[in-house]
Design a protein around this motif. Structure first.
Motif, PDB file in Angstrom:
ATOM      1  N   GLY A  68       0.518  14.721  -5.682  1.00 40.69           N
ATOM      2  CA  GLY A  68       0.243  14.839  -4.257  1.00 40.69           C
ATOM      3  C   GLY A  68       1.466  15.158  -3.429  1.00 40.69           C
ATOM      4  N   GLY A  69       2.643  15.021  -4.013  1.00 45.30           N
ATOM      5  CA  GLY A  69       3.872  15.328  -3.299  1.00 45.30           C
ATOM      6  C   GLY A  69       4.592  16.463  -3.963  1.00 45.30           C
ATOM      7  N   VAL A  70       5.887  16.523  -3.792  1.00 42.77           N
ATOM      8  CA  VAL A  70       6.684  17.584  -4.417  1.00 42.77           C
ATOM      9  C   VAL A  70       6.950  17.285  -5.873  1.00 42.77           C
ATOM     10  N   TYR A  71       6.604  16.083  -6.330  1.00 45.67           N
ATOM     11  CA  TYR A  71       6.850  15.676  -7.701  1.00 45.67           C
ATOM     12  C   TYR A  71       5.766  16.184  -8.629  1.00 45.67           C
ATOM     13  N   GLY A  72       6.139  16.590  -9.794  1.00 45.01           N
ATOM     14  CA  GLY A  72       5.171  16.899 -10.830  1.00 45.01           C
ATOM     15  C   GLY A  72       4.335  18.139 -10.601  1.00 45.01           C
ATOM     16  N   MET A  73       4.689  18.949  -9.650  1.00 36.73           N
ATOM     17  CA  MET A  73       3.919  20.178  -9.417  1.00 36.73           C
ATOM     18  C   MET A  73       4.348  21.225 -10.437  1.00 36.73           C
ATOM     19  N   ALA A  74       3.454  21.595 -11.312  1.00 35.62           N
ATOM     20  CA  ALA A  74       3.796  22.551 -12.375  1.00 35.62           C
ATOM     21  C   ALA A  74       3.204  23.905 -12.079  1.00 35.62           C
TER      22      ALA A  74
ATOM     23  N   TRP B 185       0.828  -1.200   0.000  1.00 34.15           N
ATOM     24  CA  TRP B 185       0.000   0.000   0.000  1.00 34.15           C
ATOM     25  C   TRP B 185       0.867   1.257   0.000  1.00 34.15           C
ATOM     26  N   ASN B 186       1.900   1.267   0.829  1.00 29.08           N
ATOM     27  CA  ASN B 186       2.774   2.443   0.905  1.00 29.08           C
ATOM     28  C   ASN B 186       3.461   2.713  -0.434  1.00 29.08           C
ATOM     29  N   ILE B 187       3.939   1.674  -1.082  1.00 27.83           N
ATOM     30  CA  ILE B 187       4.577   1.836  -2.391  1.00 27.83           C
ATOM     31  C   ILE B 187       3.551   2.342  -3.405  1.00 27.83           C
ATOM     32  N   PHE B 188       2.380   1.712  -3.414  1.00 25.67           N
ATOM     33  CA  PHE B 188       1.320   2.091  -4.351  1.00 25.67           C
ATOM     34  C   PHE B 188       0.885   3.542  -4.142  1.00 25.67           C
ATOM     35  N   SER B 189       0.562   3.901  -2.893  1.00 27.84           N
ATOM     36  CA  SER B 189       0.049   5.255  -2.645  1.00 27.84           C
ATOM     37  C   SER B 189       1.123   6.310  -2.905  1.00 27.84           C
TER      38      SER B 189
ATOM     39  N   VAL C 276       1.208   6.662  -6.741  1.00 31.11           N
ATOM     40  CA  VAL C 276       0.039   7.381  -7.239  1.00 31.11           C
ATOM     41  C   VAL C 276       0.202   8.873  -6.951  1.00 31.11           C
ATOM     42  N   ASN C 277       0.625   9.215  -5.741  1.00 33.70           N
ATOM     43  CA  ASN C 277       0.801  10.628  -5.389  1.00 33.70           C
ATOM     44  C   ASN C 277       1.856  11.304  -6.253  1.00 33.70           C
ATOM     45  N   LYS C 278       2.885  10.579  -6.628  1.00 34.75           N
ATOM     46  CA  LYS C 278       3.905  11.145  -7.511  1.00 34.75           C
ATOM     47  C   LYS C 278       3.306  11.476  -8.879  1.00 34.75           C
ATOM     48  N   VAL C 279       2.427  10.607  -9.351  1.00 34.29           N
ATOM     49  CA  VAL C 279       1.821  10.817 -10.672  1.00 34.29           C
ATOM     50  C   VAL C 279       0.802  11.952 -10.639  1.00 34.29           C
ATOM     51  N   ILE C 280      -0.033  11.993  -9.616  1.00 38.16           N
ATOM     52  CA  ILE C 280      -1.104  12.993  -9.604  1.00 38.16           C
ATOM     53  C   ILE C 280      -0.690  14.304  -8.936  1.00 38.16           C
TER      54      ILE C 280
END
Length: 114
Positions: free
Chosen positions: A108-114, A95-99, A102-106
């Motif tokens: 939810g974290g510092v990743y991918g914030m445009a 679950w931790n790996i999955f969530s 997912v957060n990296k893609v959508i």
């Protein structure tokens, strides 16, 4: 907002095993606890929960026993087994790996914030 049942279905075993790792419980108690802790997001019906509990029991992840209440009513309680605790840890790790992914893609974290 109502959550898609497919999203909930993938985490149901982990949720139930988590509650049972804290204390032995009977079915209705699990339903109430899931609903309360999730701010009413997880609203299981008995017809949904009991087949899951039976599947967990058949897999050796939980065991059941009957206990009489002070009012004289017999209840079926479920408890997590050692095998269930190992399964719970594996499911939490997945679950931790999955969530996280997912957060990296959508975003939810510092990743991918445009």
């Amino acid at each position: 907002m109502k959550i898609d049942k497919n999203l909930i279905g993938g985490s149901t075993n982990m949720l139930i095993l988590t509650l049972l790792s804290e204390e032995d419980s009977y079915g209705y108690q699990l339903i109430r606890e899931l609903e309360e802790r999730s701010d009413h997001t997880f609203q299981f019906k008995e017809g949904t929960l009991y087949p899951i509990l039976h599947k967990l029991e058949n897999s050796g992840y939980v065991a059941s026993y009957k206990q009489t209440t002070p009012q004289g009513k017999s209840r079926k309680y479920y408890q997590i087994t050692k095998k269930g605790l190992k399964q719970l840890e594996a499911e939490k790790e997945q679950w931790n790996i999955f969530s996280d992914s997912v957060n990296k893609v959508i975003g939810g974290g510092v990743y991918g914030m445009a």
